[in-house]
Design an enzyme around this catalytic site. Structure first.
Site, PDB file in Angstrom:
ATOM      1  N   HIS A  71       0.773  -1.106  -0.038  1.00 23.33           N
ATOM      2  CA  HIS A  71       0.081   0.006   0.120  1.00 23.33           C
ATOM      3  C   HIS A  71       0.839   1.172   0.002  1.00 23.33           C
ATOM      4  O   HIS A  71       0.817   1.950   0.982  1.00 23.33           O
ATOM      5  CB  HIS A  71      -0.992  -0.088   1.014  1.00 23.33           C
ATOM      6  CG  HIS A  71      -1.912  -1.189   1.151  1.00 23.33           C
ATOM      7  ND1 HIS A  71      -3.362  -1.243   0.656  1.00 23.33           N
ATOM      8  CD2 HIS A  71      -1.725  -2.586   1.233  1.00 23.33           C
ATOM      9  CE1 HIS A  71      -3.732  -2.354   0.830  1.00 23.33           C
ATOM     10  NE2 HIS A  71      -2.676  -3.231   1.272  1.00 23.33           N
ATOM     11  N   HIS A  75      -1.984   3.300  -5.257  1.00 20.98           N
ATOM     12  CA  HIS A  75      -2.200   1.690  -5.150  1.00 20.98           C
ATOM     13  C   HIS A  75      -3.556   1.482  -5.088  1.00 20.98           C
ATOM     14  O   HIS A  75      -4.421   2.336  -4.953  1.00 20.98           O
ATOM     15  CB  HIS A  75      -1.399   1.214  -3.816  1.00 20.98           C
ATOM     16  CG  HIS A  75      -1.927   1.688  -2.682  1.00 20.98           C
ATOM     17  ND1 HIS A  75      -1.557   3.065  -1.857  1.00 20.98           N
ATOM     18  CD2 HIS A  75      -2.907   1.134  -1.842  1.00 20.98           C
ATOM     19  CE1 HIS A  75      -2.541   2.782  -0.889  1.00 20.98           C
ATOM     20  NE2 HIS A  75      -3.220   1.886  -0.969  1.00 20.98           N
ATOM     21  N   ASP A  77      -6.501  -1.174  -3.696  1.00 24.47           N
ATOM     22  CA  ASP A  77      -6.891  -1.856  -2.230  1.00 24.47           C
ATOM     23  C   ASP A  77      -7.780  -2.956  -2.792  1.00 24.47           C
ATOM     24  O   ASP A  77      -8.984  -2.954  -3.376  1.00 24.47           O
ATOM     25  CB  ASP A  77      -7.717  -1.102  -1.410  1.00 24.47           C
ATOM     26  CG  ASP A  77      -6.863  -0.074  -0.479  1.00 24.47           C
ATOM     27  OD1 ASP A  77      -5.628  -0.280  -0.825  1.00 24.47           O
ATOM     28  OD2 ASP A  77      -7.189   0.694   0.236  1.00 24.47           O
ATOM     29  N   HIS A  81      -8.039  -6.823   1.675  1.00 26.92           N
ATOM     30  CA  HIS A  81      -7.239  -6.015   2.555  1.00 26.92           C
ATOM     31  C   HIS A  81      -7.690  -5.893   3.828  1.00 26.92           C
ATOM     32  O   HIS A  81      -7.019  -5.598   4.954  1.00 26.92           O
ATOM     33  CB  HIS A  81      -7.106  -4.729   1.836  1.00 26.92           C
ATOM     34  CG  HIS A  81      -6.298  -3.495   2.369  1.00 26.92           C
ATOM     35  ND1 HIS A  81      -5.216  -3.795   3.444  1.00 26.92           N
ATOM     36  CD2 HIS A  81      -6.596  -2.444   3.038  1.00 26.92           C
ATOM     37  CE1 HIS A  81      -4.709  -2.733   3.825  1.00 26.92           C
ATOM     38  NE2 HIS A  81      -5.761  -1.668   3.483  1.00 26.92           N
TER      39      HIS A  81
HETATM   40 MN    MN Z   1      -4.359   0.831   0.867  1.00 28.77          MN
END
Ligand code: MN
Length: 259
Positions: A71, A75, A77, A81
């Site tokens: 991260h 980026h 997710d 996550h």
């Molecule tokens: Mn993240």
């Protein structure tokens, strides 16, 4: 669908009537990484080490080793996550269907509000006002909060104050609305993470992680150049690295825009 649409796209790319906008920040050792309080594990900063550069260690070639947290910088997710998304199918960087890695974007510009209030919270009335001007957010679209935050550098990017980080993001009701009423692809932001800086104090905390990822939605953080996108009509290309079981990854986020 016929191949015509791709021929039109190819012609548009060649003529420049379709433009590609880079929504990524440059990765470097100066890239600001999110800071977590003790006892939580810190994410490593980006580092780069030259293996050879046309020298004794490689006379005709240049290459580097790099190290970084998943991260870091601009980026993606993935649902895995967050604990809420841990049991979902196809929830990691290597298993998210590729078809989901290209989607239209709705760009909600609240830059002026974020100048006045760096802790600006996006609410359902804000989204409804945007929809009154630009149309309903379609299912499967990204919602991107344009805040001007990508212009910040260094300590101003995390913007820690006495009560913790101060940075914009959606409130709990807004996240619930985007997930349940609009079925968005995910939420993207110019800040270090998708949640507002104050989201640790929300009920529930970190809704843009907990509720989005719990519903199989994605996140995009540290986006740049959102001021180059129209409110609607852009197509985002957002493939994370195909890390086995990865929770996210740095991403070269690109947008296709017409005109
Ligand atoms: Mn993240």
């Amino acid at each position: 669908m016929s191949g015509d649409v791709l021929q039109v796209l190819a012609a548009g790319l060649a003529s420049g009537s379709v433009r590609v906008v880079d929504l990524s920040q440059t990765l470097s050792p100066e890239t600001v990484v999110i800071g977590l309080p003790e006892p939580f594990a810190p994410s490593a900063p980006f580092s780069i080490e030259t293996l050879s550069r046309y020298d004794d260690k490689g006379p005709a070639w240049y290459w580097n080793n790099i190290a970084l947290g998943e991260h870091t910088g601009t980026h993606f997710d993935a649902p895995i996550h967050w604990i809420t998304g841990q049991g979902l199918p196809d929830n990691a960087t290597d298993t998210i269907p590729a078809q989901k890695l290209m989607a239209p974007a709705c760009v909600l510009n609240f830059t002026a509000e974020c100048v006045v209030d760096p802790g600006f919270l996006l609410t359902v009335p804000h989204v409804e006002a945007w929809e009154a001007a630009h149309g309903r957010i379609p299912a499967g679209a990204w919602v991107l909060l344009r805040s001007g935050w990508s212009k910040r550098t260094g300590a101003d990017f995390l913007n820690f104050g006495e009560t913790g980080p101060q940075s914009p993001g959606p409130d709990v009701s807004c996240v619930r609305f985007l997930v349940e009423e609009r079925d968005v692809a995910g939420f993207g932001t110019e800040t270090v993470g998708t949640d507002a800086g104050a989201a640790h104090s929300f009920d529930p905390p970190f809704p843009c992680h907990g509720m989005m990822h719990g519903a199989g939605k994605f996140g995009l953080a540290s986006l740049a150049n959102l001021d180059q996108l129209p409110p609607t009509g852009a197509i985002l290309i957002t493939p994370p690295l195909k890390i086995a079981g990865g929770s996210g990854s740095p991403c070269r986020v690109l947008a296709l825009i017409a005109g």
